[in-house]
Enzyme design. Structure first.
Site, PDB file in Angstrom:
ATOM      1  N   ALA B  14      43.441  45.427  37.161  1.00 13.76           N
ATOM      2  CA  ALA B  14      42.543  45.967  36.246  1.00 13.76           C
ATOM      3  C   ALA B  14      41.946  46.958  36.352  1.00 13.76           C
ATOM      4  O   ALA B  14      41.732  47.711  35.319  1.00 13.76           O
ATOM      5  CB  ALA B  14      41.492  44.566  36.587  1.00 13.76           C
ATOM      6  N   CYS B  45      52.267  41.496  43.284  1.00 10.80           N
ATOM      7  CA  CYS B  45      53.267  40.334  43.134  1.00 10.80           C
ATOM      8  C   CYS B  45      54.742  40.808  43.703  1.00 10.80           C
ATOM      9  O   CYS B  45      55.482  39.951  43.637  1.00 10.80           O
ATOM     10  CB  CYS B  45      53.619  40.100  41.488  1.00 10.80           C
ATOM     11  SG  CYS B  45      51.766  39.926  40.808  1.00 10.80           S
ATOM     12  N   VAL B  82      32.391  51.275  48.926  1.00 14.32           N
ATOM     13  CA  VAL B  82      31.142  51.319  48.156  1.00 14.32           C
ATOM     14  C   VAL B  82      30.096  50.800  49.014  1.00 14.32           C
ATOM     15  O   VAL B  82      30.072  49.432  49.480  1.00 14.32           O
ATOM     16  CB  VAL B  82      31.282  50.814  46.741  1.00 14.32           C
ATOM     17  CG1 VAL B  82      29.776  50.571  46.255  1.00 14.32           C
ATOM     18  CG2 VAL B  82      32.081  51.398  45.797  1.00 14.32           C
ATOM     19  N   ALA B 107      36.313  46.140  39.255  1.00 15.60           N
ATOM     20  CA  ALA B 107      37.428  45.380  39.217  1.00 15.60           C
ATOM     21  C   ALA B 107      37.648  45.316  40.792  1.00 15.60           C
ATOM     22  O   ALA B 107      38.881  45.693  41.378  1.00 15.60           O
ATOM     23  CB  ALA B 107      38.299  46.225  38.617  1.00 15.60           C
ATOM     24  N   GLY B 238      45.500  30.538  48.230  1.00 15.70           N
ATOM     25  CA  GLY B 238      44.795  30.772  47.047  1.00 15.70           C
ATOM     26  C   GLY B 238      43.635  31.857  47.156  1.00 15.70           C
ATOM     27  O   GLY B 238      43.393  32.291  48.302  1.00 15.70           O
ATOM     28  N   GLY B 281      39.597  41.389  35.698  1.00 18.00           N
ATOM     29  CA  GLY B 281      40.407  40.815  36.788  1.00 18.00           C
ATOM     30  C   GLY B 281      39.879  39.770  37.464  1.00 18.00           C
ATOM     31  O   GLY B 281      39.062  38.799  37.085  1.00 18.00           O
ATOM     32  N   GLY B 300      48.127  38.867  37.426  1.00 17.72           N
ATOM     33  CA  GLY B 300      48.221  40.522  37.299  1.00 17.72           C
ATOM     34  C   GLY B 300      48.272  40.696  35.671  1.00 17.72           C
ATOM     35  O   GLY B 300      47.635  41.611  35.484  1.00 17.72           O
TER      36      GLY B 300
END
Lengths: 450, 450
Positions: B14, B45, B82, B107, B238, B281, B300
Site C-alpha cells: 500500500a 507473500c 514514527v 499504510a 491471522g 492496506g 496484497g
C-alpha cells in the site's frame, strides 16, 4: 414414446448439445439426430493435436451413436443426408425414412470456403473440418515434406504449429497483411507471427493464392506471382454457413449470409417467427453484444451455448441466448492469443476508432520462475467509454482473463467503472500483485483522459 | 521543491504504491516514505517460496531506497520509527527529524496475531511478515526436523508446502474444523487438505494451541491436550491492523477494529472526514461489495489498489476505491484454491443461506494431456439471486476465473443474467468447450429453480 418429437439435423457441438439438453429438459421427448457425418460428438478443434501426436482419433470421439441410444435415449442416425424438409407437414426426409417433428433444430454448421482457383480440386488439396477429412489428410502427410497452408487464421496457425512439430516444412500464405485478420489487431498478431517464425514456420503475407499447380497431384502453390513447393495444400480460408437445409424451409437469411435467429434461437420466414423451428451454431447469425446488429460467432463454445438454448426451447422450456462478444483463444506451442468483442479493425467498419490501453506484464511474479510476458490490450468506445474489445498474448493463462473481459463487455461496463470496480486475486506463482489486465485498464483510462 | 509535501508511513504494498502514484500524479510533489523496515518494496507473500529454493531474498526485494531516490524522486527513510504525528500542525516526527506534510498516507499494515499462550516468546517461535522475519526463520530451520505451523489459513498452508518441500516434518494445527476457515467452504477446503495430506503434511484440526513447551527454545507444542514435537514453531494465526499511528491521530476505528475509510481512502475523526489524511492496506476497513457494510480485505492486491487511490488523492487528483469482493488465490504444489465474495460460512453470519451450484470439470479438453480436475462452486443470494461468492479448486488456471467472477459479483449480476450473458473462449489445451464456470452456473440455476 408418446411425447414430443424433436428432430435435430447435424451432430456437431450445436446439434449434440441441443439433443442432449432437449432430452434433459423433457425426458419424455423422442429425440432424433440426423447427420451426414460418420463420427459424432467430437471437437473438430482438436484435429491439429492429433497430427502432432498429443491425442488420438479414438480419444477425440467421445461417444458413438450406440452410446447416445443406450445411455441418453437419443436416436442418432449417421451417414445419412436429409433430402427434404416439409415445414407444412413438419417432417424431415432422410435416407429412406420420414421423421415427423413437433420441434426441429437446424445445426448444419458450415463448410470451409475454398477460393475458386485453378487446381483447387487436385489430389492432396485438403480442408480440415471432420475426422474423416483429418484421417485422409493424415495419410497424405505421411510422405509430404512441404506443406502449404492457405490462411493465417486461428485454424491455419494451429495446423501450421502441429505440422511443424510433426517435422514438416510449413509455409502459411495469407491474403491480408497480418495473421489472424479481422479478429486480432495487427500489433497483437505480429507478436504471434514473430514467435511462430522463430519456430521455423514461414509466412507469406499479402499474397492471395492464385493457383495450385500439379498434374493430378498438387506440387506447388502460386501466390502473388511466386511458386511455393507443396506436397500437401490445406485451405483454412474461413467457413461459410451451410444453408442447404434452411433454404429448403425458405428461412430468412440475414445480411451476414446466415440464418436469422431470435434470442431463443427460433428462426424466421418472411419476417415472422416459425413455430417449433430453431437453429444453432455455425449456420446462424445472432446478436452482437458490442454493436446493434447481427454478428457471426462461428466458435465451438458459442455453438454449445446456442445448442443448449435451442434444445431447451425445442423441449418447450424457456431459455435465451442473449448477445455474444465471441470470445476466442488459440494456443500455439508456447504462445497463446485470445480476444473478445471488437478488434480495432472490426470497429473501424462501424466508423468507430476505439481508444486503447495496452500493457505488458508477466504471468507470474517477477521473481517466480517459469513466467512469461503477458500483453493485454483493451479497447473502449470513445463516445460511451464502454469497453468493447480486449486481446491478450501470453505464454499461459489467457483463457480465464478473456472470459473475465467478456463478462465485462457483455455487462456494458465502462473503462472508468472497470478501473474502480475490478479486482484481482494474487499469488506469486499465478500472476502479478496488480494483474496485467488492471494495469492495461489504467493505461486505457489515461488515454481516455489524455 | 516548492510543491505539495506528501508523507507516506509504511513501505509495504500500500505504502509504496501510494508513494509512486502520488509522484506520478503530481511530479512536483515532494514525496517521503518513512518505514521501520530495512527492506522495502517486496512481496511478503513470496517468503515461503524462498524456503523451498524457488527464488532468493535478493530477487524478492525489487528496489532499494537509493533506487526510489534516484529513479523516482521519492525519499525513502528506512529503519525509522514514527514517534509522533501532529494532526493540527500537520507534521510527523520520526527518528530525529520532523516531516511537515500537506497530505499524509497511513499504510502501517498489520501485525501477526499470536495467541497469548505460555511459551509464545521462546526461541524458535516465529511469525512470517517481513524479509527480516524470514531470514531469521531460515537460520532456525537449518537444524530443524519438526516444524509446527499454527493456523491452516493460506499463509500457513503456503509455509507448510514450502517447508515440506524443503524436507521438514510439517504439522499444521488448526483451531477450527476446516482448513482456510472463514473464506473457504468446508467442501472446497477439504479437497486441498486431502491433497496436502497425501503430500505428507500432517493436519491436526479443531485443536487450539494451548502452550509452546521448552526451556529457552521451543521443543514441542501442546494442542487439545496432545504434544507435537517442534524444533521450530510458526504462527500463521491471522493478522490485526496496526493501529499505533491512527491512534496518535485519534482516527475513527470501525467495528472490525481497523481504520474507517471513505471511497477515496480518506479517514475520519469523530465522524468527520480529516482533510489531507488517507489510509490504505491492511490497516483499514473498507466497503464490501456483497453486503452493506465494512469488510477487511487484508490482501496484497487490495493494498496495491487502495494505495494507488490513496496516493492519487493525496496528490489532489480524483480516484475512488469502490467496494471489494476480496478475491484471493493460493497455489500449493499441484493444487490451487481461490475465492471471491462471501463463503457460505461468512454469509451465515449475515443470516443468509446462499443457494449454491457446484460442478467438477477439467482444466483442458478431455483428450488433451496434462489437464487436472477443476471444481467451481458459485453462491447466490436466495432473495435477489445475485451471485455473491465463488470458489475454485484446480491444478491450474484458477486466478483468471476468480477475477472473472469478482467482476461478476462487483457488477451485481444475477445467476439468471450470468447464465444468459456469460461466455467462454475455448481451445483444447486451455479449457473445456463449455467452461466449468458456466457449467457451475447451470447447476446454480437448477438449484435456484428447483
Amino acid at each position: 414414446m408418446s411425447g414430443r418429437r424433436i428432430v435435430v439435423i447435424g451432430s456437431g457441438a450445436a446439434g449434440m448439445s441441443a439433443a442432449s439438453e432437449a432430452k434433459r429438459a423433457d425426458p419424455e421427448a423422442a429425440v432424433t439426430v440426423i447427420t451426414e457425418d460418420s463420427d459424432i460428438a467430437y471437437s473438430p478443434c482438436a484435429i491439429p493435436w492429433v497430427f502432432e501426436g498429443r491425442t488420438t482419433w479414438d480419444a477425440l470421439v467421445m461417444h458413438d451413436a450406440a452410446f447416445y441410444g443406450k445411455e441418453r435415449g437419443i436416436e442418432v442416425v449417421t451417414e445419412t443426408s436429409v433430402s427434404a424438409v416439409d415445414g407444412e407437414k413438419r417432417s424431415v426426409t432422410a435416407g429412406d425414412r420420414e421423421y415427423a417433428y413437433d420441434a426441429l433444430v437446424i445445426a448444419t454448421g458450415s463448410t470451409v470456403f475454398v477460393p475458386p482457383i485453378e487446381g483447387k480440386d487436385l489430389e492432396n488439396v485438403y480442408t480440415i473440418k471432420t475426422v474423416r477429412d483429418g484421417k485422409r489428410l493424415e495419410q497424405a502427410l505421411k510422405d509430404a515434406r512441404h506443406v502449404v497452408i492457405g490462411g493465417a487464421g486461428v485454424i491455419g496457425l494451429e495446423a501450421a504449429v502441429a505440422l511443424r512439430n510433426a517435422g514438416k516444412e510449413v509455409t502459411v500464405i495469407e491474403m491480408m497483411d497480418q495473421a489472424i485478420p479481422r479478429i486480432a489487431d495487427p500489433d497483437m498478431a505480429a507478436m504471434v507471427q514473430e514467435h511462430l517464425e522463430s519456430a521455423g514456420i514461414r509466412f507469406v503475407m499479402k499474397a492471395p493464392i492464385q493457383k495450385v499447380n500439379g498434374t493430378g497431384k498438387a506440387e506447388s502453390v502460386t501466390a502473388a506471382g511466386t511458386d511455393y513447393p507443396a506436397d500437401v495444400v490445406i485451405f483454412a480460408t474461413g467457413v461459410r454457413a451451410d444453408l442447404r437445409i434452411p433454404r429448403m424451409l425458405e428461412l430468412d437469411i440475414g445480411q451476414l449470409n446466415a440464418v436469422v435467429t431470435a434470442p431463443n434461437m427460433q428462426v424466421y420466414r418472411r419476417g415472422r417467427l416459425v413455430p417449433g423451428v430453431f437453429a444453432a451454431g455455425d449456420v446462424v447469425q445472432c446478436q452482437s453484444s458490442v454493436v446493434s446488429g447481427p454478428t457471426m460467432s462461428q466458435l465451438g463454445s458459442t455453438a454449445v451455448k446456442q445448442g443448449l438454448v435451442a434444445g431447451r426451447c425445442a423441449a418447450g422450456k424457456p431459455a435465451s441466448f442473449g448477445a455474444t462478444a465471441s470470445p476466442w483463444v488459440c494456443s500455439l506451442e508456447g504462445i497463446e492469443i485470445g480476444g473478445t468483442g471488437m478488434s480495432a479493425g472490426l470497429a473501424s467498419w462501424y466508423g468507430m476508432t476505439p481508444v486503447s490501453g495496452k500493457t505488458t506484464g508477466l504471468t507470474r511474479a517477477r521473481y517466480y520462475p517459469g513466467g512469461t510476458p503477458m500483453t493485454v490490450k483493451l479497447l473502449a468506445d470513445p463516445a460511451s467509454h464502454r469497453i468493447v474489445g480486449a486481446q491478450i498474448v501470453a505464454g499461459e493463462d489467457v483463457t480465464g482473463r478473456i472470459n473475465w473481459l467478456t463478462s465485462v463487455i457483455n455487462e456494458g461496463v465502462t473503462a472508468e467503472d472497470f478501473a474502480v470496480r475490478a479486482e484481482n486475486a494474487y499469488c506469486p506463482p499465478t500472476n502479478m500483485v496488480r494483474d496485467t489486465v488492471l494495469a492495461a485498464a489504467d493505461d486505457l483510462l489515461k488515454n481516455i483522459e489524455g
